[in-house]
Design a protein around this motif. Sequence first.
Motif, PDB file in Angstrom:
ATOM      1  N   ALA A   1     -19.043  51.079   6.263  1.00  0.00           N
ATOM      2  CA  ALA A   1     -17.844  51.559   5.565  1.00  0.00           C
ATOM      3  C   ALA A   1     -16.583  51.428   6.417  1.00  0.00           C
ATOM      4  O   ALA A   1     -15.489  51.298   5.880  1.00  0.00           O
ATOM      5  CB  ALA A   1     -18.038  53.006   5.124  1.00  0.00           C
ATOM      6  N   ASN A   2     -16.716  51.432   7.748  1.00  0.00           N
ATOM      7  CA  ASN A   2     -15.548  51.344   8.625  1.00  0.00           C
ATOM      8  C   ASN A   2     -15.077  49.913   8.862  1.00  0.00           C
ATOM      9  O   ASN A   2     -14.137  49.691   9.616  1.00  0.00           O
ATOM     10  CB  ASN A   2     -15.849  51.998   9.981  1.00  0.00           C
ATOM     11  N   ALA A   3     -15.689  48.941   8.228  1.00  0.00           N
ATOM     12  CA  ALA A   3     -15.349  47.539   8.477  1.00  0.00           C
ATOM     13  C   ALA A   3     -13.898  47.258   8.116  1.00  0.00           C
ATOM     14  O   ALA A   3     -13.454  47.553   7.012  1.00  0.00           O
ATOM     15  CB  ALA A   3     -16.274  46.620   7.692  1.00  0.00           C
ATOM     16  N   ARG A   4     -13.172  46.696   9.066  1.00  0.00           N
ATOM     17  CA  ARG A   4     -11.787  46.307   8.846  1.00  0.00           C
ATOM     18  C   ARG A   4     -11.629  44.799   8.785  1.00  0.00           C
ATOM     19  O   ARG A   4     -10.674  44.293   8.206  1.00  0.00           O
ATOM     20  CB  ARG A   4     -10.905  46.869   9.958  1.00  0.00           C
ATOM     21  N   VAL A   5     -12.551  44.084   9.420  1.00  0.00           N
ATOM     22  CA  VAL A   5     -12.493  42.621   9.431  1.00  0.00           C
ATOM     23  C   VAL A   5     -13.855  42.073   9.021  1.00  0.00           C
ATOM     24  O   VAL A   5     -14.890  42.538   9.495  1.00  0.00           O
ATOM     25  CB  VAL A   5     -12.042  42.072  10.805  1.00  0.00           C
ATOM     26  N   LEU A   6     -13.837  41.131   8.108  1.00  0.00           N
ATOM     27  CA  LEU A   6     -15.051  40.459   7.653  1.00  0.00           C
ATOM     28  C   LEU A   6     -15.009  39.042   8.193  1.00  0.00           C
ATOM     29  O   LEU A   6     -14.153  38.243   7.806  1.00  0.00           O
ATOM     30  CB  LEU A   6     -15.120  40.457   6.124  1.00  0.00           C
ATOM     31  N   VAL A   7     -15.899  38.750   9.143  1.00  0.00           N
ATOM     32  CA  VAL A   7     -16.009  37.404   9.699  1.00  0.00           C
ATOM     33  C   VAL A   7     -16.923  36.616   8.778  1.00  0.00           C
ATOM     34  O   VAL A   7     -18.068  37.006   8.541  1.00  0.00           O
ATOM     35  CB  VAL A   7     -16.558  37.422  11.143  1.00  0.00           C
ATOM     36  N   LEU A   8     -16.392  35.522   8.274  1.00  0.00           N
ATOM     37  CA  LEU A   8     -17.118  34.701   7.308  1.00  0.00           C
ATOM     38  C   LEU A   8     -17.419  33.327   7.888  1.00  0.00           C
ATOM     39  O   LEU A   8     -16.502  32.557   8.192  1.00  0.00           O
ATOM     40  CB  LEU A   8     -16.291  34.544   6.033  1.00  0.00           C
TER      41      LEU A   8
ATOM     42  N   ALA B   1     -22.692  23.751  -2.829  1.00  0.00           N
ATOM     43  CA  ALA B   1     -22.511  25.115  -2.311  1.00  0.00           C
ATOM     44  C   ALA B   1     -22.208  26.085  -3.442  1.00  0.00           C
ATOM     45  O   ALA B   1     -21.354  25.829  -4.283  1.00  0.00           O
ATOM     46  CB  ALA B   1     -21.380  25.136  -1.290  1.00  0.00           C
ATOM     47  N   GLU B   2     -22.923  27.187  -3.437  1.00  0.00           N
ATOM     48  CA  GLU B   2     -22.688  28.303  -4.357  1.00  0.00           C
ATOM     49  C   GLU B   2     -22.179  29.481  -3.526  1.00  0.00           C
ATOM     50  O   GLU B   2     -22.832  29.882  -2.568  1.00  0.00           O
ATOM     51  CB  GLU B   2     -23.967  28.696  -5.096  1.00  0.00           C
ATOM     52  N   PRO B   3     -21.014  30.045  -3.886  1.00  0.00           N
ATOM     53  CA  PRO B   3     -20.437  31.094  -3.045  1.00  0.00           C
ATOM     54  C   PRO B   3     -21.132  32.446  -3.198  1.00  0.00           C
ATOM     55  O   PRO B   3     -21.757  32.729  -4.219  1.00  0.00           O
ATOM     56  CB  PRO B   3     -18.998  31.180  -3.547  1.00  0.00           C
ATOM     57  N   ASN B   4     -20.990  33.245  -2.159  1.00  0.00           N
ATOM     58  CA  ASN B   4     -21.384  34.653  -2.231  1.00  0.00           C
ATOM     59  C   ASN B   4     -20.335  35.421  -3.029  1.00  0.00           C
ATOM     60  O   ASN B   4     -19.218  34.940  -3.238  1.00  0.00           O
ATOM     61  CB  ASN B   4     -21.502  35.250  -0.821  1.00  0.00           C
ATOM     62  N   ASP B   5     -20.669  36.636  -3.449  1.00  0.00           N
ATOM     63  CA  ASP B   5     -19.757  37.474  -4.233  1.00  0.00           C
ATOM     64  C   ASP B   5     -18.824  38.241  -3.291  1.00  0.00           C
ATOM     65  O   ASP B   5     -19.000  39.440  -3.043  1.00  0.00           O
ATOM     66  CB  ASP B   5     -20.566  38.424  -5.118  1.00  0.00           C
ATOM     67  N   LEU B   6     -17.837  37.547  -2.775  1.00  0.00           N
ATOM     68  CA  LEU B   6     -16.914  38.169  -1.830  1.00  0.00           C
ATOM     69  C   LEU B   6     -16.056  39.238  -2.497  1.00  0.00           C
ATOM     70  O   LEU B   6     -15.768  40.274  -1.886  1.00  0.00           O
ATOM     71  CB  LEU B   6     -16.027  37.109  -1.183  1.00  0.00           C
ATOM     72  N   ALA B   7     -15.654  39.011  -3.723  1.00  0.00           N
ATOM     73  CA  ALA B   7     -14.857  40.018  -4.430  1.00  0.00           C
ATOM     74  C   ALA B   7     -15.665  41.288  -4.641  1.00  0.00           C
ATOM     75  O   ALA B   7     -15.141  42.396  -4.483  1.00  0.00           O
ATOM     76  CB  ALA B   7     -14.365  39.458  -5.767  1.00  0.00           C
ATOM     77  N   GLY B   8     -16.930  41.149  -4.986  1.00  0.00           N
ATOM     78  CA  GLY B   8     -17.787  42.316  -5.158  1.00  0.00           C
ATOM     79  C   GLY B   8     -17.960  43.091  -3.870  1.00  0.00           C
ATOM     80  O   GLY B   8     -17.941  44.331  -3.867  1.00  0.00           O
ATOM     81  N   LEU B   9     -18.120  42.376  -2.759  1.00  0.00           N
ATOM     82  CA  LEU B   9     -18.257  43.047  -1.462  1.00  0.00           C
ATOM     83  C   LEU B   9     -16.972  43.780  -1.108  1.00  0.00           C
ATOM     84  O   LEU B   9     -17.011  44.924  -0.657  1.00  0.00           O
ATOM     85  CB  LEU B   9     -18.621  42.035  -0.364  1.00  0.00           C
ATOM     86  N   HIS B  10     -15.840  43.127  -1.332  1.00  0.00           N
ATOM     87  CA  HIS B  10     -14.566  43.774  -1.023  1.00  0.00           C
ATOM     88  C   HIS B  10     -14.365  45.025  -1.870  1.00  0.00           C
ATOM     89  O   HIS B  10     -13.828  46.031  -1.390  1.00  0.00           O
ATOM     90  CB  HIS B  10     -13.405  42.805  -1.212  1.00  0.00           C
ATOM     91  N   ALA B  11     -14.800  44.998  -3.112  1.00  0.00           N
ATOM     92  CA  ALA B  11     -14.678  46.186  -3.975  1.00  0.00           C
ATOM     93  C   ALA B  11     -15.508  47.347  -3.428  1.00  0.00           C
ATOM     94  O   ALA B  11     -15.107  48.507  -3.529  1.00  0.00           O
ATOM     95  CB  ALA B  11     -15.111  45.848  -5.401  1.00  0.00           C
ATOM     96  N   LEU B  12     -16.649  47.045  -2.832  1.00  0.00           N
ATOM     97  CA  LEU B  12     -17.513  48.085  -2.258  1.00  0.00           C
ATOM     98  C   LEU B  12     -17.008  48.586  -0.904  1.00  0.00           C
ATOM     99  O   LEU B  12     -17.336  49.697  -0.492  1.00  0.00           O
ATOM    100  CB  LEU B  12     -18.938  47.556  -2.093  1.00  0.00           C
ATOM    101  N   TYR B  13     -16.233  47.752  -0.210  1.00  0.00           N
ATOM    102  CA  TYR B  13     -15.748  48.083   1.135  1.00  0.00           C
ATOM    103  C   TYR B  13     -14.235  47.855   1.201  1.00  0.00           C
ATOM    104  O   TYR B  13     -13.755  46.902   1.822  1.00  0.00           O
ATOM    105  CB  TYR B  13     -16.484  47.237   2.183  1.00  0.00           C
ATOM    106  N   PRO B  14     -13.468  48.738   0.593  1.00  0.00           N
ATOM    107  CA  PRO B  14     -12.014  48.526   0.501  1.00  0.00           C
ATOM    108  C   PRO B  14     -11.272  48.681   1.823  1.00  0.00           C
ATOM    109  O   PRO B  14     -10.082  48.351   1.894  1.00  0.00           O
ATOM    110  CB  PRO B  14     -11.573  49.584  -0.515  1.00  0.00           C
ATOM    111  N   ALA B  15     -11.930  49.144   2.878  1.00  0.00           N
ATOM    112  CA  ALA B  15     -11.254  49.257   4.171  1.00  0.00           C
ATOM    113  C   ALA B  15     -11.042  47.891   4.831  1.00  0.00           C
ATOM    114  O   ALA B  15     -10.293  47.781   5.802  1.00  0.00           O
ATOM    115  CB  ALA B  15     -12.048  50.165   5.114  1.00  0.00           C
ATOM    116  N   ILE B  16     -11.667  46.853   4.316  1.00  0.00           N
ATOM    117  CA  ILE B  16     -11.489  45.513   4.874  1.00  0.00           C
ATOM    118  C   ILE B  16     -10.027  45.101   4.725  1.00  0.00           C
ATOM    119  O   ILE B  16      -9.465  45.135   3.634  1.00  0.00           O
ATOM    120  CB  ILE B  16     -12.412  44.488   4.185  1.00  0.00           C
TER     121      ILE B  16
END
Length: 168
Positions: free
Chosen positions: A12-19, A91-106
């Motif tokens: 939950a404390n994630a501020r940066v998502l390294v992709l 390539a099929e992408p991951n659900d980045l928008a869904g992850l961001h919705a779950l972890y808005p501190a990013i």
Amino acid sequence: MLVHSFPPIIRANARVLVLGSMPGTASLEKHQYYGHPRNHFWPILYGLLGRTPDAEYEKRIAFAQDRGVALWDVIGSCEREGSLDANIRNAEPNDLAGLHALYPAIECLAFNGNKAYDTFKKHFGGKPIWNDLQLLKLPSSSPIPNNRMRTTADRIEAWRILLPFLNS
């Protein structure tokens, strides 16, 4: 050969998502992000804070998470022979928008290399959901040197842009 990325490693404390783009063969075999022994990622992350990487993968993950760093890949699945990004097909992408919705501190999406960034732009570019986030295209942590990035020190210098997003 069809390959799949790992689940995200995030708190939950994630501020940066390294992709990254897609884990290489060595990482897939070890079931570890940046598992190739010559990949520069862990020395970069630790080096940003003047530390030497822990030997144990679990400790490296805890180190990243304690600093607000989450890990995932832009690509969820693809066809690829070997480990090179140039060999990625369908390539099929991951659900980045869904992850961001779950972890808005990013606050920041940090793309580990051109393929991760270019794939993101292809599948997600121009969508307003990303307007409030910093999008940082960083040099790849791959062990393959190029004209500008030959050493870990070169990469640490380029990745310093992440420091404002890291918990110390």
